[in-house]
Each structure stands twice: as structure tokens, then as C-alpha cells.
Scaffold this motif. Structure first.
Motif, PDB file in Angstrom:
ATOM      1  N   TRP A  24       0.842  -1.203   0.000  1.00  0.00           N
ATOM      2  CA  TRP A  24       0.000   0.000   0.000  1.00  0.00           C
ATOM      3  C   TRP A  24       0.874   1.248   0.000  1.00  0.00           C
ATOM      4  O   TRP A  24       0.562   2.229  -0.689  1.00  0.00           O
ATOM      5  N   LEU A  25       1.967   1.226   0.772  1.00  0.00           N
ATOM      6  CA  LEU A  25       2.858   2.393   0.797  1.00  0.00           C
ATOM      7  C   LEU A  25       3.527   2.593  -0.556  1.00  0.00           C
ATOM      8  O   LEU A  25       3.696   3.735  -1.013  1.00  0.00           O
ATOM      9  N   ARG A  26       3.933   1.510  -1.196  1.00  0.00           N
ATOM     10  CA  ARG A  26       4.572   1.629  -2.509  1.00  0.00           C
ATOM     11  C   ARG A  26       3.584   2.171  -3.550  1.00  0.00           C
ATOM     12  O   ARG A  26       3.959   2.977  -4.414  1.00  0.00           O
ATOM     13  N   ALA A  27       2.346   1.729  -3.479  1.00  0.00           N
ATOM     14  CA  ALA A  27       1.332   2.255  -4.394  1.00  0.00           C
ATOM     15  C   ALA A  27       1.096   3.739  -4.126  1.00  0.00           C
ATOM     16  O   ALA A  27       0.984   4.544  -5.072  1.00  0.00           O
ATOM     17  N   LEU A  28       1.034   4.111  -2.853  1.00  0.00           N
ATOM     18  CA  LEU A  28       0.863   5.523  -2.498  1.00  0.00           C
ATOM     19  C   LEU A  28       2.052   6.346  -2.982  1.00  0.00           C
ATOM     20  O   LEU A  28       1.884   7.477  -3.472  1.00  0.00           O
ATOM     21  N   ALA A  29       3.248   5.779  -2.868  1.00  0.00           N
ATOM     22  CA  ALA A  29       4.445   6.482  -3.344  1.00  0.00           C
ATOM     23  C   ALA A  29       4.402   6.677  -4.853  1.00  0.00           C
ATOM     24  O   ALA A  29       4.790   7.745  -5.365  1.00  0.00           O
ATOM     25  N   LEU A  44       7.936   8.534   2.533  1.00  0.00           N
ATOM     26  CA  LEU A  44       6.815   7.629   2.728  1.00  0.00           C
ATOM     27  C   LEU A  44       7.294   6.192   2.926  1.00  0.00           C
ATOM     28  O   LEU A  44       6.843   5.487   3.835  1.00  0.00           O
ATOM     29  N   LEU A  45       8.217   5.751   2.068  1.00  0.00           N
ATOM     30  CA  LEU A  45       8.660   4.364   2.099  1.00  0.00           C
ATOM     31  C   LEU A  45       9.510   4.046   3.321  1.00  0.00           C
ATOM     32  O   LEU A  45       9.487   2.917   3.827  1.00  0.00           O
ATOM     33  N   ARG A  46      10.253   5.021   3.813  1.00  0.00           N
ATOM     34  CA  ARG A  46      11.125   4.792   4.979  1.00  0.00           C
ATOM     35  C   ARG A  46      10.414   5.076   6.310  1.00  0.00           C
ATOM     36  O   ARG A  46      10.996   4.872   7.364  1.00  0.00           O
ATOM     37  N   GLY A  47       9.182   5.569   6.241  1.00  0.00           N
ATOM     38  CA  GLY A  47       8.461   5.856   7.465  1.00  0.00           C
ATOM     39  C   GLY A  47       8.823   7.170   8.113  1.00  0.00           C
ATOM     40  O   GLY A  47       8.487   7.404   9.281  1.00  0.00           O
ATOM     41  N   TRP A  48       9.495   8.039   7.376  1.00  0.00           N
ATOM     42  CA  TRP A  48       9.882   9.334   7.934  1.00  0.00           C
ATOM     43  C   TRP A  48       8.723  10.331   7.892  1.00  0.00           C
ATOM     44  O   TRP A  48       8.644  11.214   8.745  1.00  0.00           O
ATOM     45  N   ALA A  49       7.850  10.190   6.916  1.00  0.00           N
ATOM     46  CA  ALA A  49       6.748  11.151   6.760  1.00  0.00           C
ATOM     47  C   ALA A  49       5.612  10.875   7.736  1.00  0.00           C
ATOM     48  O   ALA A  49       4.996  11.805   8.258  1.00  0.00           O
ATOM     49  N   ALA A  50       5.321   9.600   7.971  1.00  0.00           N
ATOM     50  CA  ALA A  50       4.190   9.234   8.824  1.00  0.00           C
ATOM     51  C   ALA A  50       4.432   7.878   9.454  1.00  0.00           C
ATOM     52  O   ALA A  50       5.157   7.032   8.911  1.00  0.00           O
ATOM     53  N   ALA A 299      -2.399   4.380  -6.343  1.00  0.00           N
ATOM     54  CA  ALA A 299      -1.425   4.788  -7.354  1.00  0.00           C
ATOM     55  C   ALA A 299      -1.928   5.940  -8.217  1.00  0.00           C
ATOM     56  O   ALA A 299      -1.179   6.477  -9.035  1.00  0.00           O
ATOM     57  N   GLN A 300      -3.181   6.322  -8.046  1.00  0.00           N
ATOM     58  CA  GLN A 300      -3.736   7.458  -8.775  1.00  0.00           C
ATOM     59  C   GLN A 300      -3.230   8.765  -8.157  1.00  0.00           C
ATOM     60  O   GLN A 300      -3.287   8.945  -6.933  1.00  0.00           O
TER      61      GLN A 300
END
Length: 317
Positions: A24-29, A44-50, A299-300
Motif C-alpha cells: 500500500w505504501l509503494r502504491a501511495l508512493a 513515505l517508504l522509509r516511514g519518515w513522513a508518517a 497509485a492514482q
């Protein structure tokens, strides 16, 4: 302060929560990159944003149901039939290829045959037959993960099982209450929590947030059945439908090719909360053969952009 980001899944089989969170995070990215937020992808992927969490409750559906009356099983089949019938009517009201339209019309006739259901178990058989017809559409069988009509109906029955408010455990908690508790355990009452929910998870999140006291700067619903006027909407609690008090913004996304998502604009059927917040419904077009999965929506750019922006705003508040 780093905000919490909670993903809430919908119907389906067993999942690996760690793998799902990553997907889900990769799709969001991917969506964030498409929305012009490339600088936030690594965050986002490393968890720094949230502080991202995946609220998993699918295993609760794997617990065998208590033996009940045959009427209970028939009631669940009837609700699945109502859900499919409403979804088919909405899809048939829009342009479709000849082969697709024929399959949809045939499935509808199987769900609502002339003369109605005949004999014990008739509704369940009709639903299974219609599901088998729908699986002739290549997108549902190939990309929907439904290898058989039985599997498809079994997953759709999860909606019915949740809305029936039954299946009590040794503590006396019903299945729907146990599912909401799983979601609530992932929320962070000490700071802002953004909720991104998909499919049945949109119903679960809506009900959970009515009893929540923390801040929810953004609620995002993807492929939601909340607007289904017969099968789902009248069974949601509390009634009448209202935006939960903590929600400061609600974005609802649906795709024309998503058979599960209801078309009505939720702002027309959901009352505002005390903040005067109403859902805002937006259509996205994935142009795929099976567009219901959450990752397809995330991913949109239209979906991911507002989520990333809300994360940035919440981090500063």
C-alpha cells in the motif's frame, strides 16, 4: 510531530499485514510521484513522513462461524444478492462493450429470476450461479483473485457477516465489534491520524470513527459500498448517516469500472458533522480490467496527492 497513517483493508482472503503495508505504501508512493511529490516518496517508504499502520482484521473472518439456523445462511446470501444486484444495475446504466453487457444482463436475470426464489437454499444457488456468470468477465477471474464463484461469494459474504452484527465470542463481542476494535487499536488519540480505507473497510472505518475522540485531519474512502441504498447504507450504524465528529475532511473516490463501488455521491446521503464537513466524491479512471484493489486507487495521483499534502500539513500542526 509525525502523524499516524492508518490503512484499513476490505474483503478478501488471508493477508500478511507487513507485506500489505509495504504494498500500500509503494502504491501511495507511485501516486505521490505522479502527483508531483517525488521528494516525499522516500519519506513515505522509509516511514519518515508518517507512522504508517495496516489495520488487519481479515483473520477474524477465518474463525469458523457458530452453527446457526439455515435462515441465517440464507439471509447472508440474500444480502450478497442485493449487493450484486445493485452493483449490476449501476453498471448496466452506463455504456459497456457488447460481451460485457450480455454477461451483466445474464447475471442480473439469474439473481432476480421471474417468479422469485423457489425452495430452501434457492437464493444461495442464484447468487452462486450469477457469480459464475460474472467470472466469465476476464478481469474478475484473472485479476480479481477469484478463482471460483464460491470464493467470490465467500469474500462478498464478509460484508454480510459484518453487517449482521452476530457471531459473538467468549467475551460476548460480535464480529463487527471485534473488527472495529482492531481498527481502533491502530489509531493514535495523542496526535493526528489520517485514515485511508478500502471497500468494506470504509464501512468499518466510518463506524469506528464515530466512537473515536482523537483528531482525523483526513478520511479517504476508496471503492466504497457505503452508498449502496439497499444492501449496505440502511445497515450502517448509527443512523441517519453522518460524518464522524473527529473527521476534518473526507474524500471519497470511485472508479467507473469498479463493480463493487457504489456510484452515488456520498455528500447527498451523508449528513455533515458539527464542523460542517461533508464527503467530497471524486471519480478516477484507471482504465484497467480489474480496478477494485486498493493499490490501484492509491497509485492514482488524484488520490495520493491529497494524502501526501494532508500528511505534510498534519506534521506541521
Amino acid at each position: 510531530m509525525k502523524p499516524r497513517l492508518v490503512f484499513v483493508h476490505g474483503i478478501g482472503g488471508p493477508r500478511d499485514p507487513v507485506a500489505e503495508l509495504d504494498a500500500w505504501l509503494r502504491a501511495l508512493a507511485d501516486g505521490a510521484r505522479a502527483a508531483g511529490h517525488s521528494r516525499r516518496v522516500l519519506d513515505l517508504l522509509r516511514g519518515w513522513a508518517a507512522d504508517a499502520r495496516f489495520a488487519y482484521y481479515g483473520d477474524l473472518f477465518g474463525v469458523p462461524q457458530a452453527q446457526g439456523a439455515a435462515s441465517d445462511v440464507e439471509d447472508e446470501a440474500e444480502l450478497v444478492g442485493e449487493l450484486l444486484l445493485e452493483a449490476l444495475d449501476e453498471r448496466l446504466a452506463e455504456p459497456a462493450a457488447d460481451d460485457e453487457a450480455r454477461a451483466l444482463r445474464r447475471a442480473r436475470a439469474q439473481l432476480a429470476p421471474e417468479g422469485g426464489a423457489q425452495g430452501p437454499g434457492a437464493v444461495a444457488r442464484q447468487v452462486l450461479t450469477a457469480a459464475n456468470t460474472l467470472l466469465s468477465l476476464p478481469g474478475l477471474r484473472t485479476f480479481g483473485g477469484w478463482a471460483s464463484a464460491g470464493l467470490m461469494v465467500g469474500h462478498l459474504r464478509q460484508v454480510a457477516r459484518y453487517l449482521r452484527r452476530g457471531e459473538r465470542d467468549e467475551e460476548g463481542l460480535t464480529l463487527d465489534a471485534r473488527i472495529r476494535r482492531r481498527v481502533e487499536q491502530n489509531l493514535d488519540a495523542s496526535g493526528p491520524t489520517l485514515v485511508v480505507a478500502h471497500s468494506l473497510g470504509t464501512v468499518v472505518s466510518l463506524e469506528t470513527l464515530h466512537g473515536y475522540r482523537g483528531r482525523v485531519p483526513l478520511l479517504v474512502t476508496l471503492g466504497s459500498p457505503i452508498g449502496m441504498s439497499a444492501a449496505v447504507r440502511p445497515r450502517i450504524r448509527p443512523q441517519p448517516l453522518q460524518v464522524p465528529g473527529p473527521v476534518e475532511r473526507w474524500l471519497n473516490f470511485w472508479d467507473r469500472d469498479d463493480l463493487i463501488a457504489a456510484r452515488p455521491r456520498l455528500e447527498r446521503v451523508v449528513r455533515p458533522n458539527d464542523r460542517s464537513v461533508l464527503p467530497v466524491t471524486r471519480r478516477v479512471d484507471s482504465d484497467g480490467v480489474w480496478v477494485h484493489p486498493a493499490a490501484t486507487y492509491l497509485a492514482q495521483s488524484a488520490v495520493a496527492g491529497p494524502v501526501v499534502e494532508a500528511i505534510e500539513t498534519a506534521a506541521r500542526s
